[in-house]
Design a protein around this motif. Structure first.
Motif, PDB file in Angstrom:
ATOM      1  N   TYR A 189     -41.544  11.438   7.239  1.00  5.13           N
ATOM      2  CA  TYR A 189     -42.155  11.636   8.558  1.00  5.13           C
ATOM      3  C   TYR A 189     -42.097  13.106   8.966  1.00  5.13           C
ATOM      4  O   TYR A 189     -43.070  13.648   9.486  1.00  5.13           O
ATOM      5  N   HIS A 221     -45.295  15.595   9.548  1.00  2.00           N
ATOM      6  CA  HIS A 221     -45.462  16.308  10.813  1.00  2.00           C
ATOM      7  C   HIS A 221     -45.642  17.813  10.581  1.00  2.00           C
ATOM      8  O   HIS A 221     -46.439  18.464  11.253  1.00  2.00           O
ATOM      9  N   ARG A 222     -44.912  18.349   9.620  1.00  2.00           N
ATOM     10  CA  ARG A 222     -44.985  19.785   9.308  1.00  2.00           C
ATOM     11  C   ARG A 222     -46.098  20.121   8.318  1.00  2.00           C
ATOM     12  O   ARG A 222     -46.231  21.270   7.909  1.00  2.00           O
TER      13      ARG A 222
END
Length: 105
Positions: free
Chosen positions: A43, A47-48
């Motif tokens: 996750y 996200h990055r």
């Protein structure tokens, strides 16, 4: 006698002992297990915009990973590591400082 499925003529016991169906896609939990990391790491990477490629699939837009994309990403990681790729090993590289010094002499 064990119960028999009338559609496929396979007993329940035989069905339970079959190998799992191979899938082309994995969810976050299965992909994390496949890579040997935690789902939270996946996750965070997503996200990055790091880590293996993923996309949303289905009506609920669940995050999905292709197994072949995971394998390709693993190979890329191996090639980017100097321990796995001799061409990146700093011990085998020529010293740049000394080469620049010899060019001036």
């Amino acid at each position: 006698m064990s119960p028999v499925d009338p559609v496929s003529s396979v007993s329940a016991a035989e069905f339970r002992h079959r190998p799992p169906i191979s899938r082309a896609f994995l969810g976050v939990q299965d992909a994390a297990e496949y890579l040997g990391i935690s789902p939270k790491t996946l996750y965070v990477w997503r996200h990055r915009r790091q880590g293996p490629p993923s996309f949303r699939m289905g009506a609920r837009g669940r995050v999905t990973y292709r197994i072949d994309a995971l394998d390709a990403w693993i190979r890329e990681q191996e090639q980017a590591d100097s321990r796995s790729n001799p061409a990146l090993n700093p011990v085998s590289a020529a010293s740049q400082r000394r080469a620049a010094y010899l060019a001036t002499v």
